[in-house]
Design a protein around this motif. Structure first.
Motif, PDB file in Angstrom:
ATOM      1  N   SER A  26     -23.219  15.308  -8.466  1.00 15.23           N
ATOM      2  CA  SER A  26     -22.100  14.547  -9.041  1.00 15.23           C
ATOM      3  C   SER A  26     -21.961  13.174  -8.420  1.00 15.23           C
ATOM      4  CB  SER A  26     -20.789  15.333  -8.884  1.00 15.23           C
ATOM      5  OG  SER A  26     -20.537  15.621  -7.522  1.00 15.23           O
ATOM      6  N   SER A  27     -22.399  12.990  -7.182  1.00 14.33           N
ATOM      7  CA  SER A  27     -22.295  11.662  -6.561  1.00 14.33           C
ATOM      8  C   SER A  27     -23.375  10.724  -7.070  1.00 14.33           C
ATOM      9  CB  SER A  27     -22.366  11.780  -5.031  1.00 14.33           C
ATOM     10  OG  SER A  27     -23.560  12.412  -4.640  1.00 14.33           O
ATOM     11  N   ASN A  28     -24.380  11.254  -7.773  1.00 14.45           N
ATOM     12  CA  ASN A  28     -25.421  10.414  -8.371  1.00 14.45           C
ATOM     13  C   ASN A  28     -25.212  10.231  -9.869  1.00 14.45           C
ATOM     14  OD1 ASN A  28     -26.811   9.793  -6.055  1.00 14.45           O
ATOM     15  ND2 ASN A  28     -28.240  11.513  -6.227  1.00 14.45           N
ATOM     16  N   ILE A  29     -24.049  10.597 -10.357  1.00 16.81           N
ATOM     17  CA  ILE A  29     -23.669  10.325 -11.743  1.00 16.81           C
ATOM     18  C   ILE A  29     -22.547   9.298 -11.695  1.00 16.81           C
ATOM     19  CG2 ILE A  29     -22.709  11.300 -13.860  1.00 16.81           C
ATOM     20  CD1 ILE A  29     -24.013  13.970 -13.061  1.00 16.81           C
ATOM     21  N   LEU A  30     -22.867   8.073 -12.094  1.00 14.81           N
ATOM     22  CA  LEU A  30     -21.938   6.957 -11.972  1.00 14.81           C
ATOM     23  C   LEU A  30     -21.312   6.626 -13.320  1.00 14.81           C
ATOM     24  CD1 LEU A  30     -24.004   4.623  -9.605  1.00 14.81           C
ATOM     25  CD2 LEU A  30     -22.472   6.514  -9.014  1.00 14.81           C
ATOM     26  N   LEU A  31     -20.135   6.001 -13.281  1.00 15.18           N
ATOM     27  CA  LEU A  31     -19.369   5.678 -14.483  1.00 15.18           C
ATOM     28  C   LEU A  31     -19.185   4.176 -14.577  1.00 15.18           C
ATOM     29  CD1 LEU A  31     -16.708   8.462 -13.900  1.00 15.18           C
ATOM     30  CD2 LEU A  31     -18.558   8.543 -15.572  1.00 15.18           C
ATOM     31  N   ASP A  32     -19.610   3.586 -15.693  1.00  7.89           N
ATOM     32  CA  ASP A  32     -19.504   2.137 -15.833  1.00  7.89           C
ATOM     33  C   ASP A  32     -18.097   1.743 -16.281  1.00  7.89           C
ATOM     34  OD1 ASP A  32     -19.320   2.593 -18.581  1.00  7.89           O
ATOM     35  OD2 ASP A  32     -21.356   1.895 -19.010  1.00  7.89           O
ATOM     36  N   ALA A  33     -17.906   0.475 -16.622  1.00  8.30           N
ATOM     37  CA  ALA A  33     -16.584  -0.025 -16.974  1.00  8.30           C
ATOM     38  C   ALA A  33     -16.018   0.654 -18.212  1.00  8.30           C
ATOM     39  CB  ALA A  33     -16.646  -1.542 -17.186  1.00  8.30           C
ATOM     40  N   ASN A  34     -16.897   1.171 -19.079  1.00  9.12           N
ATOM     41  CA  ASN A  34     -16.461   1.862 -20.301  1.00  9.12           C
ATOM     42  C   ASN A  34     -16.461   3.374 -20.135  1.00  9.12           C
ATOM     43  OD1 ASN A  34     -16.190  -0.597 -21.809  1.00  9.12           O
ATOM     44  ND2 ASN A  34     -18.429  -0.644 -21.988  1.00  9.12           N
ATOM     45  N   TRP A  35     -16.584   3.833 -18.898  1.00 10.59           N
ATOM     46  CA  TRP A  35     -16.593   5.255 -18.572  1.00 10.59           C
ATOM     47  C   TRP A  35     -17.802   5.987 -19.145  1.00 10.59           C
ATOM     48  CZ3 TRP A  35     -13.310   6.539 -14.838  1.00 10.59           C
ATOM     49  CH2 TRP A  35     -12.161   5.761 -14.664  1.00 10.59           C
ATOM     50  N   VAL A  36     -18.866   5.264 -19.383  1.00  6.11           N
ATOM     51  CA  VAL A  36     -20.127   5.878 -19.791  1.00  6.11           C
ATOM     52  C   VAL A  36     -20.857   6.311 -18.521  1.00  6.11           C
ATOM     53  CG1 VAL A  36     -22.372   5.504 -20.874  1.00  6.11           C
ATOM     54  CG2 VAL A  36     -20.301   4.538 -21.904  1.00  6.11           C
ATOM     55  N   ALA A  37     -21.307   7.564 -18.496  1.00  6.05           N
ATOM     56  CA  ALA A  37     -21.968   8.092 -17.307  1.00  6.05           C
ATOM     57  C   ALA A  37     -23.437   7.720 -17.287  1.00  6.05           C
ATOM     58  CB  ALA A  37     -21.811   9.610 -17.258  1.00  6.05           C
ATOM     59  N   ARG A  38     -23.935   7.399 -16.091  1.00  5.62           N
ATOM     60  CA  ARG A  38     -25.338   7.056 -15.911  1.00  5.62           C
ATOM     61  C   ARG A  38     -25.879   7.752 -14.669  1.00  5.62           C
ATOM     62  NH1 ARG A  38     -26.206   0.764 -17.607  1.00  5.62           N
ATOM     63  NH2 ARG A  38     -24.467   0.546 -19.060  1.00  5.62           N
ATOM     64  N   VAL A  39     -27.109   8.217 -14.762  1.00  5.44           N
ATOM     65  CA  VAL A  39     -27.765   8.862 -13.627  1.00  5.44           C
ATOM     66  C   VAL A  39     -28.310   7.782 -12.705  1.00  5.44           C
ATOM     67  CG1 VAL A  39     -29.633  10.408 -12.921  1.00  5.44           C
ATOM     68  CG2 VAL A  39     -28.348  10.866 -15.022  1.00  5.44           C
ATOM     69  N   SER A  40     -28.106   7.958 -11.414  1.00  9.64           N
ATOM     70  CA  SER A  40     -28.534   6.942 -10.450  1.00  9.64           C
ATOM     71  C   SER A  40     -29.345   7.573  -9.324  1.00  9.64           C
ATOM     72  CB  SER A  40     -27.304   6.241  -9.856  1.00  9.64           C
ATOM     73  OG  SER A  40     -26.585   7.138  -9.024  1.00  9.64           O
ATOM     74  N   ASP A  41     -29.820   6.717  -8.411  1.00 13.63           N
ATOM     75  CA  ASP A  41     -30.509   7.093  -7.179  1.00 13.63           C
ATOM     76  C   ASP A  41     -31.815   7.832  -7.447  1.00 13.63           C
ATOM     77  OD1 ASP A  41     -31.253   7.550  -4.624  1.00 13.63           O
ATOM     78  OD2 ASP A  41     -29.358   8.404  -3.961  1.00 13.63           O
ATOM     79  N   PHE A  42     -32.878   7.047  -7.633  1.00 11.95           N
ATOM     80  CA  PHE A  42     -34.192   7.608  -7.895  1.00 11.95           C
ATOM     81  C   PHE A  42     -35.081   7.579  -6.648  1.00 11.95           C
ATOM     82  CE2 PHE A  42     -32.461   6.804 -11.944  1.00 11.95           C
ATOM     83  CZ  PHE A  42     -33.085   7.659 -12.842  1.00 11.95           C
ATOM     84  N   GLY A  43     -34.450   7.539  -5.487  1.00 13.61           N
ATOM     85  CA  GLY A  43     -35.216   7.458  -4.244  1.00 13.61           C
ATOM     86  C   GLY A  43     -36.074   8.664  -3.966  1.00 13.61           C
ATOM     87  N   LEU A  44     -35.711   9.827  -4.503  1.00 17.30           N
ATOM     88  CA  LEU A  44     -36.496  11.038  -4.291  1.00 17.30           C
ATOM     89  C   LEU A  44     -37.329  11.423  -5.504  1.00 17.30           C
ATOM     90  CD1 LEU A  44     -33.900  13.311  -2.432  1.00 17.30           C
ATOM     91  CD2 LEU A  44     -35.661  11.841  -1.439  1.00 17.30           C
ATOM     92  N   SER A  45     -37.277  10.613  -6.537  1.00 14.32           N
ATOM     93  CA  SER A  45     -37.917  10.993  -7.805  1.00 14.32           C
ATOM     94  C   SER A  45     -39.440  11.021  -7.684  1.00 14.32           C
ATOM     95  CB  SER A  45     -37.508  10.017  -8.908  1.00 14.32           C
ATOM     96  OG  SER A  45     -36.107  10.067  -9.107  1.00 14.32           O
ATOM     97  N   LEU A  46     -40.033  11.911  -8.464  1.00 11.28           N
ATOM     98  CA  LEU A  46     -41.479  12.061  -8.491  1.00 11.28           C
ATOM     99  C   LEU A  46     -41.942  12.214  -9.930  1.00 11.28           C
ATOM    100  CD1 LEU A  46     -41.990  14.676  -5.624  1.00 11.28           C
ATOM    101  CD2 LEU A  46     -42.474  12.229  -5.493  1.00 11.28           C
ATOM    102  N   MET A  47     -43.213  11.879 -10.154  1.00 14.68           N
ATOM    103  CA  MET A  47     -43.808  12.162 -11.449  1.00 14.68           C
ATOM    104  C   MET A  47     -44.241  13.620 -11.471  1.00 14.68           C
ATOM    105  SD  MET A  47     -46.053   8.802 -12.396  1.00 14.68           S
ATOM    106  CE  MET A  47     -47.072   8.921 -10.933  1.00 14.68           C
ATOM    107  N   GLY A  48     -43.835  14.328 -12.519  1.00 12.17           N
ATOM    108  CA  GLY A  48     -44.199  15.726 -12.646  1.00 12.17           C
ATOM    109  C   GLY A  48     -45.568  15.893 -13.265  1.00 12.17           C
ATOM    110  N   PRO A  49     -45.991  17.159 -13.457  1.00  8.59           N
ATOM    111  CA  PRO A  49     -47.279  17.428 -14.112  1.00  8.59           C
ATOM    112  C   PRO A  49     -47.324  16.822 -15.502  1.00  8.59           C
ATOM    113  CG  PRO A  49     -46.379  19.413 -13.109  1.00  8.59           C
ATOM    114  CD  PRO A  49     -45.310  18.369 -13.046  1.00  8.59           C
ATOM    115  N   GLU A  50     -48.505  16.401 -15.929  1.00  9.17           N
ATOM    116  CA  GLU A  50     -48.663  15.738 -17.227  1.00  9.17           C
ATOM    117  C   GLU A  50     -48.105  16.572 -18.358  1.00  9.17           C
ATOM    118  OE1 GLU A  50     -49.831  12.856 -18.174  1.00  9.17           O
ATOM    119  OE2 GLU A  50     -50.694  12.010 -16.354  1.00  9.17           O
ATOM    120  N   SER A  51     -48.356  17.873 -18.334  1.00  7.97           N
ATOM    121  CA  SER A  51     -47.926  18.735 -19.434  1.00  7.97           C
ATOM    122  C   SER A  51     -46.473  19.135 -19.327  1.00  7.97           C
ATOM    123  CB  SER A  51     -48.785  20.001 -19.474  1.00  7.97           C
ATOM    124  OG  SER A  51     -48.567  20.770 -18.306  1.00  7.97           O
TER     125      SER A  51
END
Length: 798
Positions: free
Chosen positions: A625-650
């Motif tokens: 929940s701390s990585n789901i941010l709300l903009d000025a219009n209260w639209v939610a956006r996913v944030s913080d890709f510091g741990l992100s990885l590319m998954g298997p191709e399939s």
């Protein structure tokens, strides 16, 4: 030896669960079985009200009890742990969970009540289907991926199995909906069908020529009927791996398949009006006095038990005799207590006048294969397409070589993510088993979720998920510029922390408000950065991805040891801060269930984009929940890709990685086995859903003993028991009528998301579809079909 149903069928039900069998089927009838709890229900005859009584075979005494003593019902349908009943007027239906009730009572819930009148009801493992009385459309409830919300057309003989629904069209063709239904539907492609009945993974029916036709799974010989003549069989019932049918000329039941394969006659010469089956249990309504006789499919311990139910109706009572195309059932006026008649089955009027000869056998013809001419044409088309494709490929290679388009170009050092595996071992993909095994919380889509993609589904999902494109090159800032923007990174501009640093609020010279994440210095943090490459990873991913529900990257800074990322400023902060405000301050924004569900939908759409449209898929690894941010219009956006990885191709395998993420949100398979998949993000989102519903932190201190408790352990028991209201956030209040259905849909979706086994969790497309349905319910989008309230389908699979 005749044993009690408590002794015989309770053992059968227990074995069913141990062997991991899923629920069988539901079709409209006046008798229904819920095999998970060995419960049998019937619509009673001989009274002014056609009420429902049930017998729980697992109890110590076979004493029936009323479910609806003061209402009349048209028909009932059963699944593994539930039974649903359609009211006599067709304007509402109720369901009750048979697995979580006491031995003496059930708690029915209204699933539908509205202006549309329904005629047939069919309960599957995770869904309910119904046909309207005018037979102009079919509608689904609790339908996950692979089902439409409704479908137009004139249909009859509606039936549901494990993850699919089938019906006979007005032209006699069979249509099926749900994942992986092609094999079943194809089996009936060359026949004009009169009726069809579904089992767990197979279906049988009678065609207009009177032949018994079957298709689907044949692992126990359930598709191998005995020798028969046309119009020999009437009622057909299908369980998990067996099939039974009533011979029309004498009413005797014959079954085949099951534990020993081959055919057998379970009730000797007893005549039946019809039979029904679910799991390993079969019950029939006797013609002698309309009593209910049941047996299990284990032939080595075959036991017949007459249930102590009052007389059950042999068919639905209708007030209009003229609606009976084939005339009324004998003595139906008495059975309906003068309040209607029962229509005779139309296939009864064309049965042979004498018992048919059982030899020679007349098995249904094998569906004809395509002609050699058609095959030749197919090969010709395939050859042409292949030639064109090959030519295009050669041209592409020449073009890339000539113009250098295929050469790797370096953009701000990291357009393509570099996955550092120092200290982690190789992050190679392993193939993972995706068998159709189930558990208490069977996934809506199960392991077959990738198997029923259609070409248009990706386009539809992209439209649903909002605009997306490749982002322009990120801006490069100097450290001095960002220091000025944040007042030299003063504490008053500090707004939070990310996976590799502290986040500050800043203002650029052109007036843009931004959030600036600065990596911490020091040996411990530096070592962490070397292992995870958090800065490079996040910069790489956000530079090439752009979606309305992903936080937007503005730019970056690399000077010496300084690593900074610049994002659009999210004015309304993190979802976490609104759910768990400091100093007792209450959020005025998340004060309605509609808004909370809308935030979840926004976040799910962002994750869906990462999983379905990034090639290869991107695994976020830190959904919370701390990585789901709300903009000025209260639209939610996913944030913080510091741990992100590319998954298997399939997208079908897993990465072997040391676990990283946040305690409470981390996938148990990833944490314990180091198996990372896209379903790891699904688990994290499931925890966020429970967090939003309950208002509790992912890990919180229990009020009674002060021990740490997870929101999963806190919420799941109540949700599984159908008591969602007990765990809802009191600050929002109890949901209104339409909101109740939406909230329970979110709750049950969350339960599936936090399944211990990743293969049994839904994919993001299914989750988005459920959340869209929940938002639509809150907005009253289904008002044309009436008000939908508390559901009955529990996450345990009924």
């Amino acid at each position: 030896m005749r044993l009690s149903l408590a002794d015989a069928l309770a053992v059968t039900a227990a074995l069913t669960i141990l062997l991991d069998f899923a629920c069988a089927t539901g079709s409209a009838s006046t008798l229904a079985i819920s095999h998970g709890s060995a419960t049998v229900c019937g619509v009673l005859s001989g009274a002014s009200l056609q009420s429902i009584q049930c017998v729980r075979a697992g109890s110590t005494s076979l004493v029936p009890f009323s479910v609806f003593p003061n209402a009349s019902f048209l028909s009932i349908s059963g699944g593994r742990d539930s039974v649903c009943g359609l009211r006599a007027d067709g304007a509402s239906f109720f369901c009750w969970n048979t697995a979580n009730s006491s031995s003496s009572t059930f708690a029915p819930r209204r699933v539908y009540e509205g202006s549309v009148v329904f005629e047939e009801l069919a309960v599957g493992d995770l869904h309910i289907a119904a046909v309207d009385r005018n037979r102009t459309f079919i509608e689904w409830w609790r339908a996950y991926g692979g089902f439409p919300s409704n479908i137009s057309g004139s249909y009859r003989s509606l039936t549901s199995g494990r993850g699919f629904t089938c019906a006979v069209n007005s032209n006699g063709s069979v249509r099926c909906w749900g994942p992986s239904v092609g094999e079943i539907e194809d089996a009936f492609a060359n026949y004009s069908m009169s009726t069809i009945v579904a089992g767990e993974s197979h279906a049988c029916g009678i065609d207009t020529a009177g032949r018994l036709i079957c298709g689907g799974s044949n692992n126990s010989g359930q598709l191998s009927p005995p020798s028969s003549s046309a119009f020999e069989f009437g009622s057909v019932a299908l369980g998990s791996n067996h099939t039974c049918a009533v011979r029309k000329f004498n009413g005797v039941v014959v079954c085949w398949g099951g534990d020993a394969g081959g055919e057998y006659t379970p009730a000797n010469t007893t005549a039946f009006v019809f039979v029904v089956a679910d799991g390993n249990i079969t019950c029939g309504l006797t013609t002698e006095n309309y009593t209910v006789l049941c047996w299990g499919s284990n032939r080595s311990e075959l036991a017949l038990t007459t249930l102590p139910l009052p007389r059950v109706l042999p068919g639905a009572c209708t007030s209009n005799e003229s609606s009976c195309d084939c005339g009324p059932f004998p003595d139906s006026g008495t059975l309906c207590s003068g309040s209607g008649v029962i229509c005779r089955r139309c296939d009864d009027r064309i049965q042979p006048s004498s018992p048919p000869s059982l030899s020679p056998p007349q098995l249904p013809p094998t569906p004809p294969r395509a002609s050699s001419k058609r095959t030749s044409k197919g090969r010709l088309v395939f050859g042409i397409i292949g030639s064109v494709g090959a030519f295009a490929g050669v041209c592409s290679i020449i073009y890339c070589t000539w113009f250098g388009v295929c050469r790797h170009k370096k953009v701000h050092n990291s357009v393509q993510p570099t996955i550092a595996a120092a200290g982690n071992g190789a992050s190679h993909a392993h193939s993972s088993a995706t068998g159709a095994g189930s558990s208490l919380f069977t996934s809506p889509s199960g392991s077959q979720s990738r198997g029923f993609w259609r070409q248009g589904s990706r386009v539809m999902t992209r439209q649903r998920s909002g605009p997306s494109s490749f982002k322009d090159r990120a801006e490069e800032f100097s450290f001095a510029e960002l220091a000025v923007a944040t007042k030299d990174f003063s504490s008053e501009t500090k707004i939070g922390a990310g996976s590799f640093g502290t986040v500050y609020r800043g203002k650029l010279p052109d007036g843009r408000e931004v959030a600036i994440k600065r990596s911490e210095t020091g040996p411990r943090t530096k070592k962490f950065q070397e292992k995870e490459s958090a800065f490079q990873s996040e910069l790489a991913f956000l530079s090439r991805l752009h979606h309305k529900h992903l936080v937007a990257l503005v730019g970056y800074c690399e000077e010496g040891e300084e690593r900074l990322l610049v994002y659009d400023y999210m004015k309304n902060g993190a979802l976490y801060d609104h759910l768990h405000p400091k100093n007792g301050d209450e959020s005025t924004f998340l004060n309605s269930w509609k808004i909370r569900i809308k935030v979840l939908l926004d976040a799910a759409r962002g994750i869906e984009y990462l999983h379905n449209y990034a090639v290869p898929p991107i695994i976020h690894r830190d959904i919370k929940s701390s990585n789901i941010l709300l903009d000025a219009n209260w639209v939610a956006r996913v944030s913080d890709f510091g741990l992100s990885l590319m998954g298997p191709e399939s997208g079908a395998g897993h990465l072997s990685m040391r676990a990283a993420g946040t305690v409470g949100y981390m996938d148990p398979e990833y944490y314990g086995m180091h198996h990372l998949t896209v379903k790891s993000d699904v688990y994290g989102l499931g925890v966020v859903m429970l967090e939003v519903l309950t208002g509790k932190r992912a890990i919180f201190k229990d009020a009674e003993d002060g021990n740490p408790t997870s929101v999963v352990d806190y919420a799941l028991p109540c949700i599984v028991a159908g008591e969602v209201r007990k765990v809802l956030d009191e600050r929002v209040g109890q949901p209104a009528l339409q909101e109740a259905e939406a909230v329970e849909l979110v709750a049950y979706t969350a339960v599936h998301c936090v399944n211990l086994e990743g293969k049994n969790r839904p994919n993001m497309t299914d989750i988005v579809a459920n959340l869209e349905s929940a938002v639509a319910l809150c907005e009253g989008s289904f008002e044309s079909h009436g008000n939908i309230s508390s559901p009955c389908i529990s996450p345990s699979g009924d």
